[in-house]
Write a protein that holds these residues in place. Sequence first.
Motif, PDB file in Angstrom:
ATOM      1  N   THR A  43      37.733  40.425  26.942  1.00  0.00           N
ATOM      2  CA  THR A  43      36.960  39.975  25.786  1.00  0.00           C
ATOM      3  C   THR A  43      35.614  39.406  26.224  1.00  0.00           C
ATOM      4  N   SER A  44      35.270  39.617  27.499  1.00  0.00           N
ATOM      5  CA  SER A  44      34.067  39.019  28.069  1.00  0.00           C
ATOM      6  C   SER A  44      32.790  39.758  27.711  1.00  0.00           C
ATOM      7  N   GLY A  45      32.901  41.029  27.358  1.00  0.00           N
ATOM      8  CA  GLY A  45      31.711  41.840  27.141  1.00  0.00           C
ATOM      9  C   GLY A  45      31.121  42.373  28.432  1.00  0.00           C
ATOM     10  N   LEU A  46      31.745  42.051  29.565  1.00  0.00           N
ATOM     11  CA  LEU A  46      31.279  42.533  30.857  1.00  0.00           C
ATOM     12  C   LEU A  46      31.874  43.896  31.161  1.00  0.00           C
ATOM     13  N   GLU A  47      31.182  44.655  31.998  1.00  0.00           N
ATOM     14  CA  GLU A  47      31.710  45.937  32.461  1.00  0.00           C
ATOM     15  C   GLU A  47      33.021  45.685  33.212  1.00  0.00           C
ATOM     16  N   ALA A  48      33.970  46.590  33.070  1.00  0.00           N
ATOM     17  CA  ALA A  48      35.266  46.439  33.712  1.00  0.00           C
ATOM     18  C   ALA A  48      35.362  47.340  34.932  1.00  0.00           C
ATOM     19  N   VAL A  49      36.215  46.941  35.867  1.00  0.00           N
ATOM     20  CA  VAL A  49      36.497  47.741  37.061  1.00  0.00           C
ATOM     21  C   VAL A  49      37.998  47.685  37.309  1.00  0.00           C
ATOM     22  N   ALA A  50      38.577  48.822  37.632  1.00  0.00           N
ATOM     23  CA  ALA A  50      39.994  48.858  37.979  1.00  0.00           C
ATOM     24  C   ALA A  50      40.194  48.138  39.305  1.00  0.00           C
ATOM     25  N   ALA A  51      41.258  47.365  39.416  1.00  0.00           N
ATOM     26  CA  ALA A  51      41.543  46.664  40.666  1.00  0.00           C
ATOM     27  C   ALA A  51      41.616  47.650  41.827  1.00  0.00           C
ATOM     28  N   SER A  52      42.143  48.830  41.566  1.00  0.00           N
ATOM     29  CA  SER A  52      42.276  49.836  42.623  1.00  0.00           C
ATOM     30  C   SER A  52      40.926  50.344  43.121  1.00  0.00           C
ATOM     31  N   ALA A  53      39.859  50.139  42.351  1.00  0.00           N
ATOM     32  CA  ALA A  53      38.520  50.594  42.745  1.00  0.00           C
ATOM     33  C   ALA A  53      37.749  49.521  43.519  1.00  0.00           C
ATOM     34  N   LEU A  54      38.317  48.323  43.632  1.00  0.00           N
ATOM     35  CA  LEU A  54      37.653  47.247  44.368  1.00  0.00           C
ATOM     36  C   LEU A  54      37.764  47.489  45.871  1.00  0.00           C
ATOM     37  N   PRO A  55      36.895  46.859  46.661  1.00  0.00           N
ATOM     38  CA  PRO A  55      37.019  46.964  48.130  1.00  0.00           C
ATOM     39  C   PRO A  55      38.385  46.458  48.579  1.00  0.00           C
ATOM     40  N   PRO A  56      38.888  46.957  49.713  1.00  0.00           N
ATOM     41  CA  PRO A  56      40.219  46.532  50.184  1.00  0.00           C
ATOM     42  C   PRO A  56      40.341  45.020  50.359  1.00  0.00           C
ATOM     43  N   GLU A  57      39.268  44.363  50.769  1.00  0.00           N
ATOM     44  CA  GLU A  57      39.311  42.903  50.944  1.00  0.00           C
ATOM     45  C   GLU A  57      39.501  42.196  49.598  1.00  0.00           C
ATOM     46  N   ALA A  58      38.928  42.733  48.536  1.00  0.00           N
ATOM     47  CA  ALA A  58      39.113  42.145  47.203  1.00  0.00           C
ATOM     48  C   ALA A  58      40.552  42.346  46.739  1.00  0.00           C
ATOM     49  N   ARG A  59      41.117  43.505  47.026  1.00  0.00           N
ATOM     50  CA  ARG A  59      42.527  43.741  46.659  1.00  0.00           C
ATOM     51  C   ARG A  59      43.439  42.801  47.440  1.00  0.00           C
ATOM     52  N   SER A  60      43.096  42.511  48.698  1.00  0.00           N
ATOM     53  CA  SER A  60      43.882  41.541  49.487  1.00  0.00           C
ATOM     54  C   SER A  60      43.794  40.146  48.878  1.00  0.00           C
ATOM     55  N   THR A  61      42.602  39.775  48.419  1.00  0.00           N
ATOM     56  CA  THR A  61      42.435  38.464  47.782  1.00  0.00           C
ATOM     57  C   THR A  61      43.234  38.398  46.481  1.00  0.00           C
ATOM     58  N   LEU A  62      43.239  39.485  45.707  1.00  0.00           N
ATOM     59  CA  LEU A  62      44.052  39.527  44.483  1.00  0.00           C
ATOM     60  C   LEU A  62      45.532  39.324  44.813  1.00  0.00           C
ATOM     61  N   ALA A  63      45.994  39.940  45.899  1.00  0.00           N
ATOM     62  CA  ALA A  63      47.399  39.777  46.309  1.00  0.00           C
ATOM     63  C   ALA A  63      47.677  38.331  46.704  1.00  0.00           C
ATOM     64  N   LEU A  64      46.748  37.692  47.408  1.00  0.00           N
ATOM     65  CA  LEU A  64      46.919  36.274  47.772  1.00  0.00           C
ATOM     66  C   LEU A  64      46.988  35.396  46.530  1.00  0.00           C
ATOM     67  N   ILE A  65      46.135  35.676  45.566  1.00  0.00           N
ATOM     68  CA  ILE A  65      46.132  34.900  44.318  1.00  0.00           C
ATOM     69  C   ILE A  65      47.475  35.070  43.605  1.00  0.00           C
ATOM     70  N   ALA A  66      47.971  36.298  43.556  1.00  0.00           N
ATOM     71  CA  ALA A  66      49.254  36.563  42.888  1.00  0.00           C
ATOM     72  C   ALA A  66      50.394  35.811  43.571  1.00  0.00           C
ATOM     73  N   ARG A  67      50.326  35.672  44.898  1.00  0.00           N
ATOM     74  CA  ARG A  67      51.371  34.961  45.662  1.00  0.00           C
ATOM     75  C   ARG A  67      51.174  33.454  45.640  1.00  0.00           C
ATOM     76  N   GLY A  68      49.984  33.008  45.231  1.00  0.00           N
ATOM     77  CA  GLY A  68      49.707  31.572  45.248  1.00  0.00           C
ATOM     78  C   GLY A  68      49.272  31.068  46.606  1.00  0.00           C
ATOM     79  N   GLY A  69      48.777  31.955  47.481  1.00  0.00           N
ATOM     80  CA  GLY A  69      48.278  31.566  48.792  1.00  0.00           C
ATOM     81  C   GLY A  69      49.249  31.962  49.890  1.00  0.00           C
ATOM     82  N   PRO A  70      49.023  31.465  51.066  1.00  0.00           N
ATOM     83  CA  PRO A  70      47.993  30.530  51.509  1.00  0.00           C
ATOM     84  C   PRO A  70      46.627  31.212  51.587  1.00  0.00           C
ATOM     85  N   TYR A  71      45.599  30.422  51.362  1.00  0.00           N
ATOM     86  CA  TYR A  71      44.236  30.933  51.324  1.00  0.00           C
ATOM     87  C   TYR A  71      43.524  30.613  52.638  1.00  0.00           C
TER      88      TYR A  71
END
Length: 156
Positions: A61-89
């Motif tokens: 609902t942001s009005g911003l352009e969207a990107v599929a998580a799968s299209a992000l750089p591998p490091e961003a996908r790793s960060t998403l996985a860390l966030i989903a697990r709750g860390g450690p960061y």
Amino acid sequence: MRGIARLLVLAGVLVLVAVLGLVLSNTPGSPVSPDITAGSTAAPAPAVEGTAPAGPDVQNTSGLEAVAASALPPEARSTLALIARGGPYPYARDGAVFSNFERLLPRKPAGYYKEFTVRTPGESDRGARRIVVGGAAEKYYTPDHYESFLHILEGK
């Protein structure tokens, strides 16, 4: 007498503007709306304190352009996985409040957004890439240190 009539008209216009401002600020989706739950379809159990876990049904609902998580750089996908697990960061600033000073993300109350570092190969510091997570599980990617954002579509 004409001076008093002008003052009354001016006062009436000011009251009308104030009422209109109140109505607009309480409209869901308004950029100044204090309602942080409007339109949220996120699950209730948070993975990161103050945020809810994301899924494919978190709406953009942001009005911003969207990107599929799968299209992000591998490091961003790793960060998403860390966030989903709750860390450690890996960085001390991961999970810190993002204040949205640039006002590129939807306006929300202080403390609503948290930021997480996306490692940048070849950088000796945190680099410019981040994922920002909102309290209703929405996630945004910035490749350029808050100069622009993309809404992340997870599960895609």
